[in-house]
Design a protein around this motif. Structure first.
Motif, PDB file in Angstrom:
ATOM      1  N   HIS A 221       0.834  -1.215   0.000  1.00 22.39           N
ATOM      2  CA  HIS A 221       0.000   0.000   0.000  1.00 22.39           C
ATOM      3  C   HIS A 221       0.865   1.261   0.000  1.00 22.39           C
ATOM      4  N   TYR A 222       1.945   1.212   0.767  1.00 22.03           N
ATOM      5  CA  TYR A 222       2.861   2.349   0.844  1.00 22.03           C
ATOM      6  C   TYR A 222       3.480   2.630  -0.527  1.00 22.03           C
ATOM      7  N   ILE A 223       3.918   1.547  -1.196  1.00 26.07           N
ATOM      8  CA  ILE A 223       4.513   1.688  -2.533  1.00 26.07           C
ATOM      9  C   ILE A 223       3.481   2.243  -3.514  1.00 26.07           C
ATOM     10  N   ARG A 224       2.253   1.717  -3.448  1.00 24.48           N
ATOM     11  CA  ARG A 224       1.207   2.184  -4.369  1.00 24.48           C
ATOM     12  C   ARG A 224       0.968   3.686  -4.194  1.00 24.48           C
ATOM     13  N   GLU A 225       1.007   4.163  -2.950  1.00 23.87           N
ATOM     14  CA  GLU A 225       0.791   5.592  -2.708  1.00 23.87           C
ATOM     15  C   GLU A 225       1.973   6.448  -3.153  1.00 23.87           C
TER      16      GLU A 225
ATOM     17  N   PRO B 104       3.379   3.920 -10.282  1.00 25.07           N
ATOM     18  CA  PRO B 104       3.592   3.054 -11.453  1.00 25.07           C
ATOM     19  C   PRO B 104       4.206   1.691 -11.121  1.00 25.07           C
ATOM     20  N   VAL B 105       4.782   1.538  -9.915  1.00 26.22           N
ATOM     21  CA  VAL B 105       5.451   0.273  -9.594  1.00 26.22           C
ATOM     22  C   VAL B 105       4.422  -0.847  -9.458  1.00 26.22           C
ATOM     23  N   LYS B 106       4.663  -1.954 -10.165  1.00 22.11           N
ATOM     24  CA  LYS B 106       3.774  -3.110 -10.118  1.00 22.11           C
ATOM     25  C   LYS B 106       4.080  -3.914  -8.858  1.00 22.11           C
ATOM     26  N   LEU B 107       3.063  -4.645  -8.357  1.00 24.24           N
ATOM     27  CA  LEU B 107       3.221  -5.363  -7.096  1.00 24.24           C
ATOM     28  C   LEU B 107       2.824  -6.825  -7.213  1.00 24.24           C
ATOM     29  N   LEU B 108       3.695  -7.682  -6.695  1.00 26.24           N
ATOM     30  CA  LEU B 108       3.443  -9.106  -6.627  1.00 26.24           C
ATOM     31  C   LEU B 108       3.678  -9.490  -5.168  1.00 26.24           C
ATOM     32  N   VAL B 109       2.685 -10.107  -4.528  1.00 27.44           N
ATOM     33  CA  VAL B 109       2.767 -10.392  -3.097  1.00 27.44           C
ATOM     34  C   VAL B 109       2.616 -11.894  -2.886  1.00 27.44           C
ATOM     35  N   ALA B 110       3.491 -12.477  -2.077  1.00 24.48           N
ATOM     36  CA  ALA B 110       3.422 -13.916  -1.813  1.00 24.48           C
ATOM     37  C   ALA B 110       3.415 -14.172  -0.317  1.00 24.48           C
TER      38      ALA B 110
ATOM     39  N   LEU C 202      -5.237  -5.969  -0.915  1.00 22.40           N
ATOM     40  CA  LEU C 202      -4.034  -5.437  -1.554  1.00 22.40           C
ATOM     41  C   LEU C 202      -4.399  -4.253  -2.443  1.00 22.40           C
ATOM     42  N   PRO C 203      -3.407  -3.418  -2.754  1.00 27.49           N
ATOM     43  CA  PRO C 203      -3.695  -2.294  -3.647  1.00 27.49           C
ATOM     44  C   PRO C 203      -4.143  -2.795  -5.022  1.00 27.49           C
ATOM     45  N   THR C 204      -4.913  -1.969  -5.703  1.00 23.18           N
ATOM     46  CA  THR C 204      -5.364  -2.287  -7.051  1.00 23.18           C
ATOM     47  C   THR C 204      -4.180  -2.634  -7.937  1.00 23.18           C
ATOM     48  N   GLY C 205      -4.361  -3.643  -8.762  1.00 23.54           N
ATOM     49  CA  GLY C 205      -3.312  -3.982  -9.708  1.00 23.54           C
ATOM     50  C   GLY C 205      -2.220  -4.859  -9.134  1.00 23.54           C
ATOM     51  N   SER C 206      -2.362  -5.319  -7.884  1.00 30.60           N
ATOM     52  CA  SER C 206      -1.353  -6.255  -7.362  1.00 30.60           C
ATOM     53  C   SER C 206      -1.849  -7.668  -7.603  1.00 30.60           C
ATOM     54  N   ARG C 207      -0.902  -8.600  -7.615  1.00 32.11           N
ATOM     55  CA  ARG C 207      -1.257 -10.007  -7.731  1.00 32.11           C
ATOM     56  C   ARG C 207      -0.781 -10.725  -6.482  1.00 32.11           C
ATOM     57  N   PHE C 208      -1.592 -11.675  -5.998  1.00 31.18           N
ATOM     58  CA  PHE C 208      -1.212 -12.445  -4.815  1.00 31.18           C
ATOM     59  C   PHE C 208      -0.944 -13.900  -5.172  1.00 31.18           C
ATOM     60  N   PHE C 209       0.099 -14.478  -4.593  1.00 27.76           N
ATOM     61  CA  PHE C 209       0.402 -15.897  -4.748  1.00 27.76           C
ATOM     62  C   PHE C 209       0.658 -16.506  -3.383  1.00 27.76           C
ATOM     63  N   SER C 210       0.118 -17.697  -3.142  1.00 23.14           N
ATOM     64  CA  SER C 210       0.458 -18.361  -1.886  1.00 23.14           C
ATOM     65  C   SER C 210       1.714 -19.196  -2.120  1.00 23.14           C
ATOM     66  N   LYS C 211       2.493 -19.377  -1.054  1.00 25.08           N
ATOM     67  CA  LYS C 211       3.725 -20.174  -1.129  1.00 25.08           C
ATOM     68  C   LYS C 211       3.408 -21.597  -0.701  1.00 25.08           C
ATOM     69  N   PRO C 212       4.109 -22.584  -1.182  1.00 25.76           N
ATOM     70  CA  PRO C 212       5.139 -22.447  -2.212  1.00 25.76           C
ATOM     71  C   PRO C 212       4.485 -22.114  -3.558  1.00 25.76           C
ATOM     72  N   TYR C 213       5.056 -21.145  -4.250  1.00 23.26           N
ATOM     73  CA  TYR C 213       4.473 -20.748  -5.522  1.00 23.26           C
ATOM     74  C   TYR C 213       5.155 -21.468  -6.669  1.00 23.26           C
ATOM     75  N   ASP C 214       4.470 -21.461  -7.781  1.00 28.21           N
ATOM     76  CA  ASP C 214       5.001 -22.069  -8.995  1.00 28.21           C
ATOM     77  C   ASP C 214       5.822 -21.009  -9.732  1.00 28.21           C
TER      78      ASP C 214
END
Length: 121
Positions: A71-75, A79-85, A96-108
């Motif tokens: 959220h801090y980065i989005r504010e 323009p920075v894209k976000l991927l959260v695991a 999560l902020p708009t435009g982020s993607r979430f993955f649970s671990k272990p991820y592919d």
């Protein structure tokens, strides 16, 4: 400066997982930067204007977790894209902020590389 490669900042407190994520970023054809926690990630973001995507873990020591960091980065750097695991949290992407993607671990690895490519396309 970085021969036109996209730049990905990996934020992960586990050295082993961070190393794996950095390898993944490099093998996907991007330049990889790494941070142990949100505070270090913010210092790196403040010092460089060429970061395209931040790939962060949720659970981390320090002043903020990966969700607060995203959220801090989005504010501050919209323009920075976000991927959260995360290994423990199955997150609603709505937290999560708009435009982020979430993955649970272990991820592919392929799913992550694919998501990075799509986010940065």
């Amino acid at each position: 400066m970085n021969n036109g490669k996209k730049v990905v900042l990996v934020v992960e407190d586990s050295p082993l997982i961070r190393m794996g994520a950095v390898d993944l970023v490099i093998s996907a054809g991007y330049e990889a930067l790494e941070a142990r926690d949100a505070d270090e990630a913010i210092r790196i973001l403040e010092s460089r204007a060429d970061i395209d995507l931040v790939f962060t873990d949720v659970q981390m020591p320090g002043t903020m977790d990966g969700i607060k960091l995203s959220h801090y980065i989005r504010e501050r750097w919209p323009p920075v894209k976000l991927l959260v695991a995360s290994g423990n949290a199955i997150l609603e992407e709505s937290s999560l902020p708009t435009g982020s993607r979430f993955f649970s671990k272990p991820y592919d690895d392929h799913a992550i590389a694919d998501a990075m490519a799509r986010l940065m396309a």
